[in-house]
Every structure is written in C-alpha cells, then in structure tokens.
Enzyme design. Structure first.
Site, PDB file in Angstrom:
ATOM      1  N   HIS A  25       0.867  -1.190   0.000  1.00  0.00           N
ATOM      2  CA  HIS A  25       0.000   0.000   0.000  1.00  0.00           C
ATOM      3  C   HIS A  25       0.902   1.239   0.000  1.00  0.00           C
ATOM      4  O   HIS A  25       2.140   1.109  -0.027  1.00  0.00           O
ATOM      5  CB  HIS A  25      -0.948  -0.040   1.190  1.00  0.00           C
ATOM      6  CG  HIS A  25      -0.266  -0.311   2.508  1.00  0.00           C
ATOM      7  ND1 HIS A  25       0.656   0.555   3.063  1.00  0.00           N
ATOM      8  CD2 HIS A  25      -0.349  -1.368   3.363  1.00  0.00           C
ATOM      9  CE1 HIS A  25       1.080   0.067   4.208  1.00  0.00           C
ATOM     10  NE2 HIS A  25       0.504  -1.108   4.408  1.00  0.00           N
ATOM     11  N   GLU A  26       0.289   2.410   0.077  1.00  0.00           N
ATOM     12  CA  GLU A  26       1.053   3.661   0.019  1.00  0.00           C
ATOM     13  C   GLU A  26       2.113   3.771   1.116  1.00  0.00           C
ATOM     14  O   GLU A  26       3.148   4.412   0.929  1.00  0.00           O
ATOM     15  CB  GLU A  26       0.111   4.869   0.098  1.00  0.00           C
ATOM     16  CG  GLU A  26      -0.428   5.317  -1.241  1.00  0.00           C
ATOM     17  CD  GLU A  26       0.680   5.619  -2.249  1.00  0.00           C
ATOM     18  OE1 GLU A  26       1.559   6.446  -1.942  1.00  0.00           O
ATOM     19  OE2 GLU A  26       0.690   5.001  -3.330  1.00  0.00           O
ATOM     20  N   GLY A  27       1.839   3.179   2.272  1.00  0.00           N
ATOM     21  CA  GLY A  27       2.824   3.206   3.357  1.00  0.00           C
ATOM     22  C   GLY A  27       4.109   2.508   2.941  1.00  0.00           C
ATOM     23  O   GLY A  27       5.216   3.035   3.102  1.00  0.00           O
ATOM     24  N   HIS A  28       3.968   1.301   2.372  1.00  0.00           N
ATOM     25  CA  HIS A  28       5.145   0.575   1.884  1.00  0.00           C
ATOM     26  C   HIS A  28       5.872   1.394   0.816  1.00  0.00           C
ATOM     27  O   HIS A  28       7.102   1.479   0.813  1.00  0.00           O
ATOM     28  CB  HIS A  28       4.726  -0.759   1.238  1.00  0.00           C
ATOM     29  CG  HIS A  28       4.131  -1.765   2.177  1.00  0.00           C
ATOM     30  ND1 HIS A  28       2.828  -2.194   2.061  1.00  0.00           N
ATOM     31  CD2 HIS A  28       4.648  -2.449   3.229  1.00  0.00           C
ATOM     32  CE1 HIS A  28       2.581  -3.113   2.988  1.00  0.00           C
ATOM     33  NE2 HIS A  28       3.662  -3.279   3.717  1.00  0.00           N
ATOM     34  N   GLN A  55       7.181 -15.934  12.047  1.00  0.00           N
ATOM     35  CA  GLN A  55       6.659 -14.881  12.922  1.00  0.00           C
ATOM     36  C   GLN A  55       5.159 -15.004  13.161  1.00  0.00           C
ATOM     37  O   GLN A  55       4.568 -14.154  13.810  1.00  0.00           O
ATOM     38  CB  GLN A  55       7.027 -13.493  12.387  1.00  0.00           C
ATOM     39  CG  GLN A  55       6.296 -13.084  11.120  1.00  0.00           C
ATOM     40  CD  GLN A  55       6.893 -11.828  10.506  1.00  0.00           C
ATOM     41  OE1 GLN A  55       8.033 -11.820  10.040  1.00  0.00           O
ATOM     42  NE2 GLN A  55       6.128 -10.746  10.515  1.00  0.00           N
ATOM     43  N   ARG A 185      -3.584  -5.886   6.311  1.00  0.00           N
ATOM     44  CA  ARG A 185      -4.678  -6.597   6.988  1.00  0.00           C
ATOM     45  C   ARG A 185      -5.998  -5.836   6.920  1.00  0.00           C
ATOM     46  O   ARG A 185      -7.047  -6.419   7.208  1.00  0.00           O
ATOM     47  CB  ARG A 185      -4.313  -6.903   8.439  1.00  0.00           C
ATOM     48  CG  ARG A 185      -3.237  -7.983   8.559  1.00  0.00           C
ATOM     49  CD  ARG A 185      -3.037  -8.431  10.005  1.00  0.00           C
ATOM     50  NE  ARG A 185      -2.225  -9.639  10.092  1.00  0.00           N
ATOM     51  CZ  ARG A 185      -0.920  -9.667  10.380  1.00  0.00           C
ATOM     52  NH1 ARG A 185      -0.267  -8.540  10.613  1.00  0.00           N
ATOM     53  NH2 ARG A 185      -0.264 -10.811  10.426  1.00  0.00           N
TER      54      ARG A 185
HETATM   55  P1  AMP Z   1       4.503  -5.443   6.546  1.00  0.00           P
HETATM   56  O1  AMP Z   1       4.374  -5.722   5.093  1.00  0.00           O
HETATM   57  O2  AMP Z   1       3.201  -5.179   7.231  1.00  0.00           O
HETATM   58  O3  AMP Z   1       5.372  -6.428   7.270  1.00  0.00           O
HETATM   59  O4  AMP Z   1       5.267  -4.053   6.664  1.00  0.00           O
HETATM   60  C1  AMP Z   1       6.497  -3.860   6.024  1.00  0.00           C
HETATM   61  C2  AMP Z   1       7.067  -2.530   6.449  1.00  0.00           C
HETATM   62  O5  AMP Z   1       6.150  -1.486   6.098  1.00  0.00           O
HETATM   63  C3  AMP Z   1       7.275  -2.424   7.963  1.00  0.00           C
HETATM   64  O6  AMP Z   1       8.469  -1.700   8.220  1.00  0.00           O
HETATM   65  C4  AMP Z   1       6.059  -1.652   8.392  1.00  0.00           C
HETATM   66  O7  AMP Z   1       6.269  -0.932   9.599  1.00  0.00           O
HETATM   67  C5  AMP Z   1       5.864  -0.723   7.241  1.00  0.00           C
HETATM   68  N1  AMP Z   1       4.497  -0.232   7.203  1.00  0.00           N
HETATM   69  C6  AMP Z   1       3.353  -0.956   7.322  1.00  0.00           C
HETATM   70  N2  AMP Z   1       2.282  -0.164   7.292  1.00  0.00           N
HETATM   71  C7  AMP Z   1       2.737   1.106   7.162  1.00  0.00           C
HETATM   72  C8  AMP Z   1       2.105   2.398   7.088  1.00  0.00           C
HETATM   73  N3  AMP Z   1       0.779   2.529   7.146  1.00  0.00           N
HETATM   74  N4  AMP Z   1       2.901   3.484   6.960  1.00  0.00           N
HETATM   75  C9  AMP Z   1       4.245   3.342   6.907  1.00  0.00           C
HETATM   76  N5  AMP Z   1       4.894   2.167   6.963  1.00  0.00           N
HETATM   77  C10 AMP Z   1       4.155   1.064   7.102  1.00  0.00           C
END
Ligand code: AMP
Length: 279
Positions: A25-28, A55, A185
């Site tokens: 998503h945009e966060g990634h 994990q 999620r």
């Molecule tokens: P995940 O795919 O959920 O394991 O997240 C991979 C990385 O993206 C981790 O460093 C998360 O903290 C980061 N991440 C997940 N969601 C966000 C978000 N909404 N904004 C910024 N980074 C995020």
C-alpha cells in the site's frame, strides 16, 4: 540475491532495503521512496516480499495473508524500485520441517511487552528473518515503518547488538483519509468493521488531546479507562492491549505527558489491528 548484493558491494553501489510481507500500500511505497532518497539515483533499492512463517503462531493468519504479486510488482516499478526479492520458504528455512533448521535470533528486552506479550514467538521470527534478509541483501540502509514502532526498536537494537554494518531508518505511518493506519490486513475488514476500525486512530487523537490540554502529566490508569471505553462501545471491537511507554526504552509509564508513546492492538471482528503514536 546475495551474489548480486556482493557485486554491488564490490563496486561501491549503495543499497537501500525495505523488507515487507507484500500486498503493498502507500505506506510501503513511501518507505521505498525514502530508501531511494537515501541511496540516490546511482544506488539500488531492494524491496523484499516474504510472508515469513516463523513470525506467525499456528492460530494466526499465515495461510490467508493477502497476496497480489502482479499489483505489488507494478507498485514497485512505479516507485522506482530496482529489485523485488521474493524468496521461497524452501530457500529461507531449508529443512525446517525435518529439524534441519535450528538457528534463531532473539532480542530479550524490548521485545518482551506489548506485541511480544500478545504474540509470544512473533519477534523471534521477525528478528530471525530480518537478520537473514540483511545477510542476503547486504543493505547500507534499511527503512522500517513507525506503524510497527516496537518492531523498529527491536530491530534497531539487534543491529546495534550484533554489529550489522547498516543504518536503520524509521519512516512515518501513512493513513487513510479518516485516520486508519494503512495495513495489508485492512483488506480483511467487512464494511461494518472498516468503519469501526477508525477507533484506533480516534483513541490516539483523544489521548493526544488529553495530554495537550492538561497542565501536568496525566495518570495512565484514568486515561486508559476513558480510551478503553471508546473501544468497548464498538460492537465488533475488542481491545488486546493499550500501553503508555517511553518511545526509546519501551518501558511502561504511569505518568503520561508530551513525549510519552501510546500503542494499542484491537481485534475488529477476527482482524487484529495495531497503531501507535507520540502524545
Ligand atoms: P509489513 O508488510 O506489514 O510487514 O510491513 C512492512 C514494512 O512497512 C514495515 O516496516 C512496516 O512498519 C511498514 N508499514 C506498514 N504499514 C505502514 C504504514 N501505514 N505506513 C508506513 N509504513 C508502514
């Protein structure tokens, strides 16, 4: 992957790395852009996509974790990512089922509370897979999201303790328009659950407002009771934990003031969501 990384290292090419579990998503994407800014045009940005089995507890959502390879690679291409590294379980944990994989990395302090208390084997899996990914990708800088605040702290500590020669960056949490932190999620949520999920962001905003308008520190217990009530009125929400703590040491505090950190985990229906922020 490691052969490529060694060649980059020998040629002095800087490598920026963003580990993810995909369903981007945009966060990634913001983390990948941050990595690009840090390594420059001549550097290499690597995003890993790996839903790491170690994990997840047996009762958790490993098998139904959302995946979309076509969309993820498109997002990476658009964000200027050079390499997507998507290892298989067989290459990461060869022989694990047959008892031929037995080395794990364990952080024994910062990983104890909150996520560590709710999900006992979780951080052992995270530190192990991140250490392995660092050894394969050999990054100069790795970018993590503040969304997983405790995870970032645990990884920072692991990197310091085990002398990994790289810099850890923690980048801000990206949110939907109503404040819900972006998360892979969130895809699990029904429309009714989606509208209740905003309660995590509302709890953070309410806690921040309380701290800002108070002259001195606020008692954690009374503030917690008010915030818990906000969750309790949502028909499908159930609080897992809500903690006030020092953002560096993760030590819980009874006196809540500016600079205190709040993290919470809430089940909305069957989906477990987390959020956190500085008060
Ligand atoms: P995940 O795919 O959920 O394991 O997240 C991979 C990385 O993206 C981790 O460093 C998360 O903290 C980061 N991440 C997940 N969601 C966000 C978000 N909404 N904004 C910024 N980074 C995020």
């Amino acid at each position: 992957m490691q052969r490529l990384a060694l060649a980059w290292k020998r040629s002095g090419t800087r490598v920026g790395f963003v580990p993810t579990m995909g369903y981007l998503h945009e966060g990634h994407v913001s983390l990948a852009r941050d990595a690009r800014r840090r390594v420059g045009k001549s550097g290499i940005v690597v995003v890993s996509i790996y839903v790491n089995p170690t994990q997840f507890a047996p009762t958790e959502d490993l098998s139904r974790y959302p995946r979309d390879w076509a969309r993820d690679t498109k997002s990476c291409r658009e964000a200027g990512v050079d390499v997507v590294f998507a290892p298989t379980d067989a290459s990461m944990y060869a022989g694990r089922d047959a008892g031929r994989y037995s080395t794990y990395v364990v952080e024994e302090s910062l990983a104890k509370g909150m996520e560590g208390a709710s999900r006992p084997a979780h951080f052992r899996g995270v530190t192990t897979v991140v250490a392995k990914l660092f050894n394969v990708v050999l990054p100069d800088v790795a970018v993590f999201g503040a969304k997983d605040w405790q995870q970032a702290a645990v990884i920072r500590r692991m990197v310091a303790d085990l002398n990994f020669p790289l810099k850890i960056v923690v980048a801000p949490t990206w949110r939907e328009a109503d404040g819900l932190a972006m998360s892979s999620r969130n895809a699990y949520l029904s429309p009714a659950e989606r509208s209740q999920a905003v309660v995590l962001a509302r709890v953070l905003a309410e806690a921040r407002a309380s701290v800002r308008k108070s002259r001195g520190p606020v008692q954690a217990s009374s503030l917690r009771a008010r915030l818990e009530a906000m969750v309790a009125v949502q028909p499908d929400a159930r609080l897992d934990y809500l903690e006030f703590f020092d953002p560096e040491t993760m030590v819980p505090t009874e006196r809540v003031g500016r600079g205190t950190h709040l993290a919470l985990a809430v089940f909305v229906g069957k989906t477990r969501l987390i959020d956190n922020g500085r008060l």
